[in-house]
Design an enzyme around this catalytic site. Structure first.
Site, PDB file in Angstrom:
ATOM      1  N   CYS A  39      23.589  -7.670 -12.135  1.00 23.45           N
ATOM      2  CA  CYS A  39      23.930  -7.832 -13.858  1.00 23.45           C
ATOM      3  C   CYS A  39      23.255  -6.613 -14.265  1.00 23.45           C
ATOM      4  O   CYS A  39      23.914  -5.426 -14.081  1.00 23.45           O
ATOM      5  CB  CYS A  39      23.230  -9.022 -14.268  1.00 23.45           C
ATOM      6  SG  CYS A  39      23.844  -9.328 -16.047  1.00 23.45           S
TER       7      CYS A  39
ATOM      8  N   GLU B  29      22.114 -15.083  -7.524  1.00 25.56           N
ATOM      9  CA  GLU B  29      20.770 -15.619  -6.968  1.00 25.56           C
ATOM     10  C   GLU B  29      20.543 -17.122  -7.384  1.00 25.56           C
ATOM     11  O   GLU B  29      19.914 -17.985  -7.029  1.00 25.56           O
ATOM     12  CB  GLU B  29      19.719 -14.693  -7.554  1.00 25.56           C
ATOM     13  CG  GLU B  29      19.475 -14.958  -8.880  1.00 25.56           C
ATOM     14  CD  GLU B  29      20.401 -14.278  -9.924  1.00 25.56           C
ATOM     15  OE1 GLU B  29      20.269 -14.460 -11.219  1.00 25.56           O
ATOM     16  OE2 GLU B  29      21.318 -13.665  -9.468  1.00 25.56           O
TER      17      GLU B  29
ATOM     18  N   HIS C 154      25.567 -13.422 -11.216  1.00 22.07           N
ATOM     19  CA  HIS C 154      24.414 -13.865 -10.938  1.00 22.07           C
ATOM     20  C   HIS C 154      24.393 -14.662  -9.619  1.00 22.07           C
ATOM     21  O   HIS C 154      24.070 -16.070  -9.541  1.00 22.07           O
ATOM     22  CB  HIS C 154      23.648 -14.766 -12.021  1.00 22.07           C
ATOM     23  CG  HIS C 154      23.334 -13.704 -13.081  1.00 22.07           C
ATOM     24  ND1 HIS C 154      21.872 -13.310 -13.058  1.00 22.07           N
ATOM     25  CD2 HIS C 154      23.745 -13.348 -13.995  1.00 22.07           C
ATOM     26  CE1 HIS C 154      21.678 -12.294 -14.035  1.00 22.07           C
ATOM     27  NE2 HIS C 154      22.803 -12.596 -14.713  1.00 22.07           N
TER      28      HIS C 154
END
Length: 274
Positions: free
Chosen positions: A121, A232, A230
Site C-alpha cells: 500500500c 498481511e 493488504h
C-alpha cells in the site's frame, strides 16, 4: 561445522518493518500494525523488528549489515506530493514527513544491496516514487475507475479487508509464479495510486480499471515486490497473500545465510594462529 551453519540453524532472519511517526499523549512515537508482525513472524518465519520513522537514527551500512529483509507498510498517511514533483497542496494532517525522509532515500539502496523488500500500500507507493514515478491522489475519480477505497468505516475492521475486486496477473512474473494463475481477488483500501510507473519497475498485476496493482523491480538480485492491496491481513485464509509472505521469508533466509557466511569468513580471515 562452520560458525554460519550454527547460527543459521538457530537464528530466524531479521526483518525490519517500517513504522509511522505518530503522537502518543504528546510524546513523539513510532507505530506499526500487528498484521505485519503476524505475517512476518508466522508466515515469513522471521523475527520482526520495528524500523522507526527517524531518518537521523538510521545508519544505512549498519542496517544492511544487520537485517535480512524490509517490509514497507501501509499507512493512513500519504507521501508528500513534493516528493514526486507535484505542485498539489496537500492536507498537512495526512502527511508523515519523517517517514518520507526515512524510507524514500533508503529503499533503492536496500534493493541494490540485495536486501529483500516487500512494499504494501503506502510502501508500494513509496517504491514507485523512489524509482521516479508519480502518484494520483484520487484514483477513484479517474474516468471509468472503480472505487478502490475501503468503504463504510463503521463496519468491523476485519470486513475492510474482504476481497474487493479482481486483478489480472501478468504472465511469467513473480505474482504469476506465486498464484499459479492469471487472476486473483484482492482487498482494496486506498485512494492514491500509481499515475506514472517508476523507471526500472515491471508491472505484475492490474485492476479491472487498468490501475497498476503490483510491480517488481527489474534486475533485482533478491525479492523486490510491491502490492497496492493488504496481503498481511489475509495470510491465513488467502492463497496469494500467504504465498507472498512465504516467498518473502524464503528470500530473507537466503539473505541471512549469505550474511552469516560473510561474517564467518571475515572472522576466519581475521584469526591469527598463535
Amino acid at each position: 561445522m562452520t560458525l554460519s551453519t550454527i547460527f543459521a540453524g538457530a537464528a530466524k532472519p531479521l526483518v525490519a518493518i517500517a513504522s509511522d511517526s505518530v503522537d502518543r499523549y504528546g510524546h513523539a512515537a513510532h507505530a506499526l500494525l500487528h498484521g505485519y508482525v503476524d505475517a512476518v513472524s508466522n508466515v515469513a518465519q522471521a523475527l520482526p523488528l520495528a524500523l522507526p520513522a527517524a531518518p537521523d537514527a538510521i545508519d544505512f551500512d549498519s542496517l544492511v549489515a544487520s537485517v535480512d529483509g524490509v517490509v514497507l507498510t501501509g499507512s493512513p498517511s500519504n507521501i508528500s506530493p513534493q516528493r514526486y514533483g507535484s505542485s498539489a497542496s496537500p492536507d498537512i494532517a495526512t502527511l508523515d514527513p519523517a517517514r518520507d525522509a526515512t524510507v524514500l532515500p533508503l529503499v533503492r539502496r536496500l534493493v541494490d544491496a540485495g536486501v529483500p523488500v516487500l512494499g504494501v500500500c503506502r510502501g508500494f507507493q513509496e517504491m514507485n516514487v523512489a524509482w521516479g514515478g508519480t502518484l494520483n491522489a484520487a484514483v477513484h475519480q479517474r474516468a471509468g475507475a472503480i472505487d478502490h477505497r475501503e468503504g463504510d468505516r463503521t463496519r468491523p475492521v476485519v470486513e475492510w479487508y474482504s476481497h474487493s475486486h479482481d486483478i489480472a496477473i501478468v504472465a511469467d512474473g513473480l505474482l504469476h509464479r506465486l498464484q499459479g494463475s492469471a487472476s486473483a481477488q484482492v482487498n482494496s483500501l486506498h485512494h492514491q495510486g500509481v499515475e506514472t510507473l517508476g523507471r526500472g519497475l515491471k508491472v505484475e498485476a492490474t485492476a479491472p480499471d487498468g490501475l497498476i496493482e503490483a510491480f517488481s523491480v527489474e534486475g533485482a538480485t533478491s525479492f523486490a515486490l510491491a502490492v497496492q492491496w493488504h496481503p498481511e491481513m489475509r495470510v491465513h485464509d488467502d492463497h496469494l497473500s500467504h504465498e507472498i509472505f512465504k516467498a518473502f521469508g524464503e528470500a530473507c533466509r537466503r539473505r541471512r545465510d549469505s550474511r552469516l557466511r560473510s561474517i564467518a569468513q571475515t572472522a576466519t580471515a581475521g584469526t591469527v594462529a598463535p
